[in-house]
Design an enzyme around this catalytic site. Structure first.
Site, PDB file in Angstrom:
ATOM      1  N   ILE A 143       0.860  -1.181   0.000  1.00 17.98           N
ATOM      2  CA  ILE A 143       0.000   0.000   0.000  1.00 17.98           C
ATOM      3  C   ILE A 143       0.896   1.230   0.000  1.00 17.98           C
ATOM      4  O   ILE A 143       1.713   1.414   0.906  1.00 17.98           O
ATOM      5  CB  ILE A 143      -0.916   0.051   1.235  1.00 17.98           C
ATOM      6  CG1 ILE A 143      -1.801  -1.190   1.313  1.00 17.98           C
ATOM      7  CG2 ILE A 143      -1.786   1.316   1.207  1.00 17.98           C
ATOM      8  CD1 ILE A 143      -2.581  -1.288   2.614  1.00 17.98           C
ATOM      9  N   ASP A 194      -5.518   1.077 -11.268  1.00 17.51           N
ATOM     10  CA  ASP A 194      -4.211   1.735 -11.231  1.00 17.51           C
ATOM     11  C   ASP A 194      -3.804   2.191 -12.623  1.00 17.51           C
ATOM     12  O   ASP A 194      -3.306   3.312 -12.806  1.00 17.51           O
ATOM     13  CB  ASP A 194      -3.158   0.819 -10.607  1.00 17.51           C
ATOM     14  CG  ASP A 194      -3.075  -0.547 -11.286  1.00 17.51           C
ATOM     15  OD1 ASP A 194      -4.030  -0.955 -11.992  1.00 17.51           O
ATOM     16  OD2 ASP A 194      -2.043  -1.231 -11.092  1.00 17.51           O
TER      17      ASP A 194
END
Length: 249
Positions: free
Chosen positions: A12, A102
């Protein structure tokens, strides 16, 4: 202040920014939800007013993280979701919901910064490339194993390949032919990444000549930076797109 999260396959990436001027108050990379909460909570005098997330995790994992953030910081996280078109960019997938968030947000961010045709090369757990034309059409892209996956596969499936991270780092002092297994593996994997990047560059030139901008992002972007001197290195490119997809006052 706003907490921004990029939840990848392995880690993360996070940062806390001021709402008004986007000045970064803190940030880092963690390997668990609990580590994230601990690091953000450790920031002195930070009071979060919002959170926005891009995630390639499962819906259940993302929901669990949102619940943890709500419990720890009393803010509701806003999660980016796929759309067919946004900010002048049209999703190029036949099923637009299948394009990884993403990649989509990196494409949005790149087109916003380039104001024209662009190639995005994102080097993380996977190596990814995406093409956006001057009129905002996402033309698709490519995905292949990144440095961590290539290294892991060789270590896992080849019995005699064993070395630690410190040895791997030392091995990348040059790209000359390796004189040890660690040098051969690490340098070979870097050359694979560079070959991937070169091929994307040639594809872009076929499409647009020299009228395009190359963006490099992802944790392993420095490994190909010297090979693509014309590229713009934007480590937080996904966050540029995330701010567009999930605006917060």
């Amino acid at each position: 202040m706003i907490l921004e999260l990029d939840c990848g396959n392995s880690f993360i990436k996070w940062r806390v920014i001021h709402v008004a001027d986007a000045v970064i108050e803190g940030g880092g990379i963690v390997d668990s939800d609990q580590a994230l909460v601990a690091e953000v909570a450790a920031l002195a005098s930070v009071r979060l007013t919002g959170c926005r997330i891009v995630s390639v995790r499962s819906e259940e994992e993302t929901d669990a993280l949102c619940a943890l953030i709500a419990q720890a910081f009393a803010v509701q996280a806003k999660v980016a979701h796929p759309v067919r078109e946004m900010a002048g960019v049209r999703n190029g997938y036949d099923d637009y919901q299948r394009l990884g968030m993403d990649r989509w947000l990196a494409a949005l961010g790149a087109f916003h910064l380039a104001k024209g045709a662009c190639l995005v090369i994102d080097l993380g757990t996977a190596a990814k490339a995406d093409f956006v034309s001057a009129d905002g059409e996402h033309l698709g892209g490519y995905i292949c194993p990144g440095m961590p996956l290539m290294r892991s596969q060789l270590r896992t499936h080849t019995r005699r390949i064993r070395y630690d991270d410190a040895s791997a780092e030392r091995a990348l002092s040059s790209l000359s032919p390796g004189r040890s297994t660690v040098e051969a593996v690490e340098r070979g994997c870097v050359l694979m990444l560079q070959g991937f990047a070169y091929t994307q560059l040639e594809q872009a030139r076929v499409l647009w000549g020299e009228e395009f901008t190359v963006f490099l992002t992802g944790g392993d972007a420095p490994l190909v930076r010297a090979a693509l001197p014309q590229a713009r290195v934007v480590p937080d490119l996904v966050f540029v797109g995330l701010a567009m997809a999930c605006p917060l006052d």
